[in-house]
Design a protein around this motif. Structure first.
Motif, PDB file in Angstrom:
ATOM      1  N   VAL A  48       1.215 -49.646  63.870  1.00 24.12           N
ATOM      2  CA  VAL A  48      -0.005 -50.359  63.507  1.00 24.12           C
ATOM      3  C   VAL A  48      -0.597 -49.696  62.270  1.00 24.12           C
ATOM      4  N   HIS A  49      -0.703 -50.461  61.191  1.00 21.66           N
ATOM      5  CA  HIS A  49      -1.274 -49.961  59.936  1.00 21.66           C
ATOM      6  C   HIS A  49      -2.743 -50.361  59.852  1.00 21.66           C
ATOM      7  N   MET A  50      -3.567 -49.397  59.464  1.00 21.63           N
ATOM      8  CA  MET A  50      -5.006 -49.637  59.298  1.00 21.63           C
ATOM      9  C   MET A  50      -5.386 -49.211  57.885  1.00 21.63           C
ATOM     10  N   SER A  51      -6.301 -49.925  57.284  1.00 25.81           N
ATOM     11  CA  SER A  51      -6.689 -49.633  55.904  1.00 25.81           C
ATOM     12  C   SER A  51      -7.337 -48.252  55.786  1.00 25.81           C
ATOM     13  N   LYS A  52      -6.863 -47.464  54.832  1.00 23.64           N
ATOM     14  CA  LYS A  52      -7.465 -46.149  54.592  1.00 23.64           C
ATOM     15  C   LYS A  52      -8.887 -46.287  54.051  1.00 23.64           C
ATOM     16  N   ASN A  53      -9.163 -47.412  53.406  1.00 22.84           N
ATOM     17  CA  ASN A  53     -10.501 -47.634  52.868  1.00 22.84           C
ATOM     18  C   ASN A  53     -11.559 -47.726  53.962  1.00 22.84           C
ATOM     19  N   TRP A 104      10.416 -39.939  66.327  1.00 16.42           N
ATOM     20  CA  TRP A 104       9.705 -40.941  65.516  1.00 16.42           C
ATOM     21  C   TRP A 104       8.218 -40.669  65.329  1.00 16.42           C
ATOM     22  N   ALA A 105       7.652 -39.780  66.124  1.00 17.88           N
ATOM     23  CA  ALA A 105       6.206 -39.518  66.031  1.00 17.88           C
ATOM     24  C   ALA A 105       5.920 -38.123  66.591  1.00 17.88           C
ATOM     25  N   SER A 148       5.076 -38.828  62.199  1.00 16.22           N
ATOM     26  CA  SER A 148       3.962 -38.199  62.913  1.00 16.22           C
ATOM     27  C   SER A 148       3.286 -39.267  63.760  1.00 16.22           C
ATOM     28  N   PRO A 149       2.598 -38.878  64.833  1.00 20.83           N
ATOM     29  CA  PRO A 149       1.883 -39.880  65.634  1.00 20.83           C
ATOM     30  C   PRO A 149       0.922 -40.730  64.794  1.00 20.83           C
ATOM     31  N   VAL A 189      -3.382 -45.945  57.163  1.00 23.28           N
ATOM     32  CA  VAL A 189      -3.223 -44.983  58.247  1.00 23.28           C
ATOM     33  C   VAL A 189      -2.287 -45.697  59.224  1.00 23.28           C
ATOM     34  N   GLU A 190      -1.138 -45.099  59.498  1.00 28.23           N
ATOM     35  CA  GLU A 190      -0.126 -45.740  60.329  1.00 28.23           C
ATOM     36  C   GLU A 190      -0.063 -45.063  61.697  1.00 28.23           C
ATOM     37  N   VAL A 191      -0.386 -45.799  62.744  1.00 29.51           N
ATOM     38  CA  VAL A 191      -0.305 -45.273  64.108  1.00 29.51           C
ATOM     39  C   VAL A 191       1.083 -45.627  64.634  1.00 29.51           C
ATOM     40  N   ARG A 192       1.908 -44.576  64.895  1.00 29.03           N
ATOM     41  CA  ARG A 192       3.324 -44.763  65.197  1.00 29.03           C
ATOM     42  C   ARG A 192       3.689 -44.479  66.658  1.00 29.03           C
TER      43      ARG A 192
END
Length: 196
Positions: free
Chosen positions: A46-51, A87-88, A128-129, A138-141
């Motif tokens: 899940v990718h979240m905007s760094k902004n 993977w994380a 990384s997690p 910001v990628e939650v893996r």
């Protein structure tokens, strides 16, 4: 690379847009052809905007995932903790290193009178997690791939809940029971997370 599995990587959309897509219809079309949960290699990123994050907020967000690993494992639905190592990976000292680099970055911005308040952290490894090495996201893996609608939606709802909880909560209030209470209090926004 996924041993014939199906991996999910999110694309830019708001939380509201995500909720309005008919995921069950999408899954019904492809469920017989795709394997999501059973191959050990599959995941959902899940990718979240760094902004959307300041450095302080990003540190709080990461802290909840790293410091409550048992809960993270439960939410992620990975069968084996060894899957994280590939993977994380939860590396010792990650939060301390991120905090150190964030403080340096904030001091540098103050010296140069930069008006930028969103996070510009690009540290660490992809596997990384919470991957913050990307420029824009910001990628939650942590999550296992899943073609069951409740579990699929639960993953995105968890990221949104964690985002809002850590945005509102000071460092000293980052407790697991407080996060769970917050998620329960927002059951209309997070129906699948609460059902799970």
């Amino acid at each position: 690379s996924l041993s014939n599995g199906f991996e999910v990587v999110s694309h830019p959309m708001s939380f509201e847009a995500f909720h309005h897509l008919d995921w069950e219809d999408i899954f019904l079309q492809y469920r017989s052809d795709l394997k999501g949960f059973m191959p050990e290699s599959t995941g959902m990123h899940v990718h979240m905007s760094k902004n959307a994050f300041t450095d302080n907020h990003l540190l709080k967000f990461m802290s909840m995932i790293y410091e409550y690993k048992t809960f993270t494992h439960f939410i992620a639905q990975r069968q084996y903790t060894s899957a994280y190592n590939r993977w994380a990976k939860f590396k010792a000292g990650t939060l301390e290193r991120v905090k150190h680099d964030m403080v340096k970055d904030i001091k540098s911005r103050k010296r140069h009178k930069s008006g930028v308040y969103t996070s510009s952290m690009r540290w660490g490894e992809k596997y990384s997690p919470v991957n913050i090495s990307n420029r824009n996201t910001v990628e939650v893996r942590i999550f296992k791939a899943n073609l069951e609608e409740v579990s699929f939606r639960k993953n995105v709802e968890f990221c949104d809940a964690l985002y809002h909880f850590t945005f509102k909560t000071p460092h000293y209030g980052l407790k697991l029971n407080s996060l769970v209470e917050y998620m329960r209090s927002e059951s209309k926004r997070y129906p699948n997370l609460n059902q799970f």
